[in-house]
Design an enzyme around this catalytic site. Structure first.
Site, PDB file in Angstrom:
ATOM      1  CG  HIS A  84      34.773  34.370  46.157  1.00 42.99           C
ATOM      2  ND1 HIS A  84      34.478  35.661  46.928  1.00 42.99           N
ATOM      3  CD2 HIS A  84      36.271  34.612  45.964  1.00 42.99           C
ATOM      4  CE1 HIS A  84      35.725  36.220  47.071  1.00 42.99           C
ATOM      5  NE2 HIS A  84      36.574  35.555  46.246  1.00 42.99           N
ATOM      6  CD  GLU A  85      38.223  31.708  44.092  1.00 45.82           C
ATOM      7  OE1 GLU A  85      38.748  32.337  43.121  1.00 45.82           O
ATOM      8  OE2 GLU A  85      38.553  31.789  45.309  1.00 45.82           O
TER       9      GLU A  85
ATOM     10  CD  GLU B 105      39.339  38.618  46.982  1.00 44.05           C
ATOM     11  OE1 GLU B 105      38.315  37.800  47.375  1.00 44.05           O
ATOM     12  OE2 GLU B 105      40.181  38.531  45.994  1.00 44.05           O
TER      13      GLU B 105
ATOM     14  CG  HIS C  47      37.476  36.541  41.979  1.00 47.41           C
ATOM     15  ND1 HIS C  47      37.600  37.813  42.074  1.00 47.41           N
ATOM     16  CD2 HIS C  47      37.965  35.828  42.996  1.00 47.41           C
ATOM     17  CE1 HIS C  47      38.229  37.955  43.360  1.00 47.41           C
ATOM     18  NE2 HIS C  47      38.162  36.854  44.043  1.00 47.41           N
TER      19      HIS C  47
END
Lengths: 201, 295
Positions: free
Chosen positions: B139-140, B213, B143
């Site tokens: 997930h990071e 997100e 980003h």
């Protein structure tokens, strides 16, 4: 970064599209001439083994795809004589390990396996193809990154050290023959879990 | 493994950005109209402020969080996970940092892919199992890949200016009525305009952040191929897991009369939050999981 890439980034889609991009296994055939160069010009001996690293998907359809890869390799075993096994490493990644003393057959089998994954729509799960060599200082690998569509050398030494000068030699010697990853940031190691073993063990 | 594109999400993100920029164009127009040259002072001041923030974002953020960059020797497993996930995401390996904190959390920072850092707390490493942690790390990385740092910096830039004008505008010129004739009136209008711009952009940026997100969740699912692991990580982190009862239903039956429905935050709470609620993120991951399973 092209215009389309930029737009994807702005809309927050790059991670999704890039991670889901399919592999092109035809590049693997570039390795067949590399085998000759490695042995004749550089004194590296082939370990007659190669492996495909892929990350699994927890679904029945994916398990079917793996089953079919195994079936195809089994069927090809008679013709090519390639031995294979499917294993899992300590990081939870899966490997198809292939052994054949004829590099051409090894690469063909690997291509078959990769192609089967792609046919089943799991091309994006293929991470790397690894080809193993050895010289008197120890093992050396050529790693093909399916994400980047490029090869890079990986020469591990004891204590998680990389022999960068040996890697440099390999890079310069095979440049032109293989599509080599020019950005060293992407020369990801695939460390063996213990010394004296291969990354897939 | 390509699941359906989330056109709703893309459309919302696009509309939000469009509204933000439309708002900013109106804002810039209004400011130049009412206070003319004075705008440049603010613009230059806050442009440099934002630039500094942008260029040092990785080190600044890590410092402010008390994060320490760690080597592969200290955290071999963490490094190995990030290496392979970056490889899958087609990213150069970011810096790896750890915060010594019991609170389970993770974040990514850095203005571009080469200056990125992924940071996790010791708490999250203890709370999550390997698959769940991989989901969070992916997930990071999503980003980083989606350039969220850049998008949010640019989106927030004029909002910061608007905020500063509201905050300091009166102090700099409002009360004293110095300068040109009628300048005081212009500044008051500018402050009012800024106030409106600030409030609207604040809400839009919050919305944009929530869409990022969702996009990063989808990216993480594409990287790991395992939406469920991220969902269960989110549930664990938010403490939702603790709400899942462990006792036998039959033993609990008599107690059911006393169960309380948790109070959900209303529409106001949703407008102001930067992250979508865990339930909604988990629900979307569940959709992806269903798509995987139904192939």
């Amino acid at each position: 970064m092209g215009l389309l890439d930029g737009l994807r980034a702005v809309l927050g889609l790059r991670a999704e599209t890039d991670a889901g991009r399919d592999a092109d296994p035809d590049d693997l055939f570039g390795m067949s001439t590399a085998y000759l160069t490695m042995e004749a010009d550089l004194g590296y001996e082939s370990l007659d083994v190669g492996a495909l690293c892929f990350s699994g998907v927890d679904s029945r359809d994916f398990r079917d795809a793996v089953d079919e890869v195994e079936a195809i390799l089994e069927a090809g075993q008679e013709e090519t004589g390639t031995d294979f096994s499917v294993t899992e490493d300590g990081h939870g990644y899966h490997w198809v390990v292939l052994a054949d003393d004829d590099p051409e057959d090894l690469i063909t089998s690997m291509h078959f396996a990769a192609d089967t994954f792609i046919e089943h729509g799991y091309g994006s799960r293929l991470l790397a193809a690894v080809f193993a060599y050895r010289d008197r200082d120890g093992p050396a690998y050529w790693i093909y990154s399916f994400r980047r569509g490029r090869f890079y050398p990986f020469v591990p030494r004891d204590g998680r050290e990389r022999d960068s000068s040996a890697e440099f030699t390999l890079e310069s010697a095979l440049d032109g023959e293989l599509e080599i990853e020019s950005e060293k940031d992407y020369w990801y190691p695939l460390w063996p879990s213990e010394r004296g073993t291969h990354p897939w063990e | 493994m390509n699941w359906q594109a989330d056109w709703g999400l893309r459309a919302r993100m696009f509309v939000t950005m469009f509204l933000l920029f439309a708002l900013y164009i109106v804002f810039a127009g209004a400011l130049t109209f009412y206070i003319g040259g004075g705008l440049w002072l603010f613009a230059v001041l806050f442009a440099s402020f934002s630039l500094v923030q942008y260029y040092f974002s990785d080190t600044l953020t890590l410092k402010s969080m008390g994060a320490k960059t760690v080597s592969a020797d200290e955290y071999p497993q963490l490094h190995a996970s990030i290496e392979r996930l970056s490889q899958q995401a087609d990213l150069p390996k970011p810096k790896v940092a750890v915060v010594d904190s019991k609170v389970p959390n993770a974040f990514a920072t850095g203005r571009n892919q080469r200056n990125a850092a992924v940071c996790v707390t010791t708490g999250i490493m203890n709370t999550l199992d390997q698959d769940e942690l991989d989901g969070v790390l992916a997930h990071e990385l999503a980003h980083v890949k989606n350039r969220d740092m850049m998008v949010m910096t640019i989106a927030s830039f004029l909002s910061t200016i608007a905020f500063m004008i509201v905050r300091w505008g009166a102090f700099f010129g409002g009360g004293h009525g110095r300068g040109r004739e009628g300048g005081g009136g212009g500044i008051i209008v500018a402050i009012l305009v800024s106030l409106v711009v600030w409030i609207i952009s604040y809400l839009l940026i919050r919305a944009l952040s929530r869409y990022r997100e969702f996009a990063a969740d989808r990216g993480a699912a594409a990287i790991t191929g395992n939406p469920s692991a991220l969902a269960s990580a989110l549930l664990k982190i938010s403490g939702e897991m603790d709400k899942v009862p462990k006792d036998d239903l039959r033993e609990e039956a008599e107690m059911n009369a006393f169960f309380i429905i948790p109070i959900k935050s209303g529409i106001v709470g949703r407008l102001f939050s930067t992250h979508p609620s865990t339930e909604r993120r988990v629900e979307r991951l569940r959709e992806l999981e269903r798509e995987i399973q139904s192939f």
